[in-house]
Design an enzyme around this catalytic site. Structure first.
Site, PDB file in Angstrom:
ATOM      1  N   HIS A   1       0.812  -1.217   0.000  1.00 14.62           N
ATOM      2  CA  HIS A   1       0.000   0.000   0.000  1.00 14.62           C
ATOM      3  C   HIS A   1       0.846   1.268   0.000  1.00 14.62           C
ATOM      4  O   HIS A   1       0.332   2.348  -0.251  1.00 14.62           O
ATOM      5  CB  HIS A   1      -0.930   0.003   1.215  1.00 14.62           C
ATOM      6  CG  HIS A   1      -2.031  -1.007   1.109  1.00 14.62           C
ATOM      7  ND1 HIS A   1      -3.322  -0.674   0.778  1.00 14.62           N
ATOM      8  CD2 HIS A   1      -2.021  -2.350   1.242  1.00 14.62           C
ATOM      9  CE1 HIS A   1      -4.073  -1.772   0.739  1.00 14.62           C
ATOM     10  NE2 HIS A   1      -3.306  -2.803   1.023  1.00 14.62           N
TER      11      HIS A   1
ATOM     12  N   ASP B   1       3.461   9.485  -0.913  1.00 16.82           N
ATOM     13  CA  ASP B   1       2.277   8.704  -0.538  1.00 16.82           C
ATOM     14  C   ASP B   1       2.102   7.576  -1.533  1.00 16.82           C
ATOM     15  O   ASP B   1       2.285   7.789  -2.744  1.00 16.82           O
ATOM     16  CB  ASP B   1       1.029   9.611  -0.593  1.00 16.82           C
ATOM     17  CG  ASP B   1       0.058   9.333   0.532  1.00 16.82           C
ATOM     18  OD1 ASP B   1      -0.033   8.178   0.965  1.00 16.82           O
ATOM     19  OD2 ASP B   1      -0.610  10.283   0.976  1.00 16.82           O
TER      20      ASP B   1
HETATM   21  C1  GDG Z   1      -2.139   3.873   3.148  1.00 19.96           C
HETATM   22  C2  GDG Z   1      -1.121   4.544   2.221  1.00 19.96           C
HETATM   23  C3  GDG Z   1      -2.778   4.436   0.371  1.00 19.96           C
HETATM   24  C4  GDG Z   1      -8.229   9.961   7.520  1.00 19.96           C
HETATM   25  N1  GDG Z   1      -8.495  10.709   8.617  1.00 19.96           N
HETATM   26  C5  GDG Z   1      -9.725  10.348   9.020  1.00 19.96           C
HETATM   27  C6  GDG Z   1     -10.195   9.365   8.166  1.00 19.96           C
HETATM   28  N2  GDG Z   1      -9.272   9.145   7.247  1.00 19.96           N
HETATM   29  C7  GDG Z   1      -9.439   8.185   6.147  1.00 19.96           C
HETATM   30  C8  GDG Z   1      -9.512   8.869   4.813  1.00 19.96           C
HETATM   31  C9  GDG Z   1      -9.008   7.763   3.891  1.00 19.96           C
HETATM   32  C10 GDG Z   1      -8.038   7.005   4.776  1.00 19.96           C
HETATM   33  O1  GDG Z   1      -8.351   7.301   6.124  1.00 19.96           O
HETATM   34  C11 GDG Z   1      -6.601   7.460   4.545  1.00 19.96           C
HETATM   35  O2  GDG Z   1      -6.161   6.890   3.384  1.00 19.96           O
HETATM   36  P1  GDG Z   1      -4.911   7.500   2.607  1.00 19.96           P
HETATM   37  O3  GDG Z   1      -4.836   6.814   1.318  1.00 19.96           O
HETATM   38  O4  GDG Z   1      -5.128   8.969   2.482  1.00 19.96           O
HETATM   39  O5  GDG Z   1      -3.642   7.272   3.527  1.00 19.96           O
HETATM   40  P2  GDG Z   1      -3.018   6.143   4.557  1.00 19.96           P
HETATM   41  O6  GDG Z   1      -3.822   6.019   5.783  1.00 19.96           O
HETATM   42  O7  GDG Z   1      -1.604   6.573   4.772  1.00 19.96           O
HETATM   43  O8  GDG Z   1      -3.093   4.756   3.749  1.00 19.96           O
HETATM   44  C12 GDG Z   1      -1.829   5.349   1.151  1.00 19.96           C
HETATM   45  C13 GDG Z   1      -3.694   3.686   1.320  1.00 19.96           C
HETATM   46  O9  GDG Z   1      -2.945   2.988   2.312  1.00 19.96           O
HETATM   47  C14 GDG Z   1      -4.551   2.664   0.566  1.00 19.96           C
HETATM   48  O10 GDG Z   1      -3.773   1.772  -0.169  1.00 19.96           O
HETATM   49  O11 GDG Z   1      -3.571   5.253  -0.486  1.00 19.96           O
HETATM   50  O12 GDG Z   1      -0.879   5.905   0.247  1.00 19.96           O
HETATM   51  O13 GDG Z   1      -0.237   5.375   2.958  1.00 19.96           O
HETATM   52  O14 GDG Z   1     -10.038   6.903   3.534  1.00 19.96           O
HETATM   53  O15 GDG Z   1     -10.826   9.280   4.554  1.00 19.96           O
HETATM   54  N3  GDG Z   1     -11.405   8.790   8.282  1.00 19.96           N
HETATM   55  C15 GDG Z   1     -12.178   9.194   9.321  1.00 19.96           C
HETATM   56  N4  GDG Z   1     -11.769  10.158  10.200  1.00 19.96           N
HETATM   57  C16 GDG Z   1     -10.564  10.750  10.093  1.00 19.96           C
HETATM   58  O16 GDG Z   1     -10.222  11.614  10.896  1.00 19.96           O
HETATM   59  N5  GDG Z   1     -13.374   8.650   9.493  1.00 19.96           N
END
Ligand code: GDG
Length: 475
Positions: free
Chosen positions: A163, A371
């Site tokens: 990821h 990322d």
């Molecule tokens: C890893 C990789 C890759 C965030 N804050 C809150 C919240 N979130 C949710 C977002 C989104 C998820 O969490 C975060 O996903 P990201 O992709 O932005 O980043 P990572 O957590 O670092 O995830 C990344 C991912 O895996 C998938 O393969 O894209 O690059 O690092 O869905 O909405 N959700 C809630 N409250 C928050 O305060 N409910």
């Protein structure tokens, strides 16, 4: 040859589990929930429980059901948690794979714990496997899992999805034991990466460092093993977000935010409080916007959700202090009685209320320094009003930038240029906003999370596997 996957049970392994039946579960639970339920599958991982004084390499196993899906979790001793999870996974691999060797700690105890827990997972999982199971392992915590399973004689099809980014060879080569990590990846049949550039890094690394032979179409052979490594960019569940957006709570939150900020221009950022997300750079760019384009004063408001994560790791505590300091400075320098430039919230925002936040914001700031993909960029686009959409400002260093070319792409290290892009986003005429948004939305919808899991599992089921005897003996 491998078994026919159409009849096989799907086994997902990840560090933590989600509950596939919970509508607001998000993440991997949504991504693999359907496929798990269809095959009466099994999901295996850490329970989240840490046992003080527990024996390293041991842990109690718990069995639960969620509809047709079996959830099997294992507790970790404190020593295993501190070395495998907080240590090697999050203080060695996470920073190094995000190009931050300066933050990486390669303590040998961490590495031993990582090996020990992967061995523990393999042992407990192997006891539960049926002959026609197809195994899909997720993320950097579990890179050596297939190798450990093979050592126990497991001949199943095993896929792996990373990821996070895979850095270029010179960075990978700086990781002590990188040869071992790379060799572990050859125990999989299929390795999925987020982007083409990650897949290029894989190709270069295995050829330069392991003398691998390229077989075409992402296939490589080395050490008597074959693996296919390809880009399989992850997406979001657009339908799930649309349903959340239609809920009463989301509509009410949207109305409240609009009422409260009606005459302001909102910008939004939603991130885990992680140094890879570039939050201090983002705050500085926002300050530059207020300094260079004074018309935004008393108007532009950045709502930044920074959800707590890995708080036991020192680098995260430092980051928290830095951000609090920056937000305080900016609000102190520019704030008015009735206007605070930055609304910084260090807490989890309820998922069912996320759509409201996205819909109220004229601009989303998704500006990580690095990322794997970044799902927030996709969620923001999916939640916009097509008739009057907001603008996505996206770091060129997010995996999402490879697909989302119609966003305003920025280099987050270049603070003045990022401020300029934010200004452009805030002033963008409706016609251009609609054009960019339509193209982005089509992309996000076409390459959603269901397509992601389907294509990964189809590819895994089509991989020509080889007899495992030699692989087991190499391990
Ligand atoms: C890893 C990789 C890759 C965030 N804050 C809150 C919240 N979130 C949710 C977002 C989104 C998820 O969490 C975060 O996903 P990201 O992709 O932005 O980043 P990572 O957590 O670092 O995830 C990344 C991912 O895996 C998938 O393969 O894209 O690059 O690092 O869905 O909405 N959700 C809630 N409250 C928050 O305060 N409910």
């Amino acid at each position: 040859m491998g078994s026919d996957m159409s009849t096989g049970r799907l086994v997902i392994v990840s560090n933590r589990l989600g509950d596939p039946r919970k509508p607001a579960a998000g993440g991997l639970a949504v991504a693999v929930g359907d496929a798990l339920a269809r095959s009466g599958g099994l999901w295996f991982g850490w329970s989240g429980k840490v046992v003080e004084g527990g024996a390293p390499g041991e842990g109690e196993v718990h069995h639960q059901r969620s509809g047709d899906v079996q959830l099997v979790t294992i507790d970790l001793s404190k020593a295993d948690h501190d070395t495998y999870y907080a240590g090697y996974s999050n203080q060695a691999l996470w920073p190094a794979f995000h190009y931050r060797l300066d933050l990486a700690d390669f303590a040998s105890g961490f590495f031993a714990g990582y090996q020990r827990v992967n061995r523990l997972f393999a042992r407990k999982l192997a006891a539960l496997l049926r002959p026609d199971d197809v195994i899909w392992v997720h993320d950097y915590h579990l890179i050596p899992l297939a190798d450990e399973l093979r050592a126990l004689g497991c001949r199943h099809r095993i896929g792996f999805f990373l990821h996070i980014p895979l850095p270029p060879p010179p960075i990978l080569a700086a990781i002590p034991g990188h040869e071992w990590l790379m060799r572990s990846l050859f125990a999989y049949d299929l390795v999925g990466l987020q982007t083409r550039s990650d897949a290029d890094h894989f190709a270069r690394f295995v050829q330069e460092e392991a003398g691998a032979r390229a077989l075409g179409e992402g296939g490589f052979e080395a050490m008597g093993r074959r693996v296919i490594a390809r880009a399989h960019p992850i997406g979001i569940d657009v339908g799930e977000f649309q349903r959340l957006a239609a809920s009463n709570e989301s509509r009410q939150t949207e109305a409240t935010i609009k009422k409260q900020y009606g005459h302001r221009r909102l910008l939004v950022g939603v991130d885990r409080l992680d140094y890879s997300k570039g939050l201090p750079h983002r705050f500085r760019a926002f300050r530059e916007l207020l300094a260079n384009y004074p018309e935004n004063r008393d108007s532009a408001t950045l709502i930044q959700i920074a959800s707590p994560t890995r708080e036991s790791v020192l680098a995260y505590e430092d980051l928290r202090h830095e951000l609090e300091g920056l937000a305080g400075e900016i609000n102190g320098d520019y704030g008015e009685l009735a206007w605070l430039p930055i609304r910084y919230m260090h807490r989890v925002w309820a998922r069912r209320r996320l759509p409201a936040l996205y819909r109220c914001a004229s601009v989303a700031l998704v500006t990580p320094l690095r990322d794997g993909m970044n799902l927030v960029a996709k969620e923001y686009v999916a939640m916009q009003d097509e008739a009057d959409p907001g603008v996505l400002v996206l770091s060129r260093f997010a995996g999402a930038a490879e697909q989302m070319r119609e966003a305003l792409l920025v280099n987050p290290y270049d603070i003045p240029a990022t401020a300029q892009a934010i200004q452009r986003a805030l002033r963008m005429p409706l016609g251009e906003r609609r054009e960019r948004h339509a193209a982005l939305l089509a992309q996000v919808k076409e390459h959603d999370v269901h397509e992601w899991s389907r294509t990964f599992l189809d590819t895994l089921s089509a991989v020509e596997t080889r007899p495992r005897d030699e692989a087991a003996s190499v391990a």
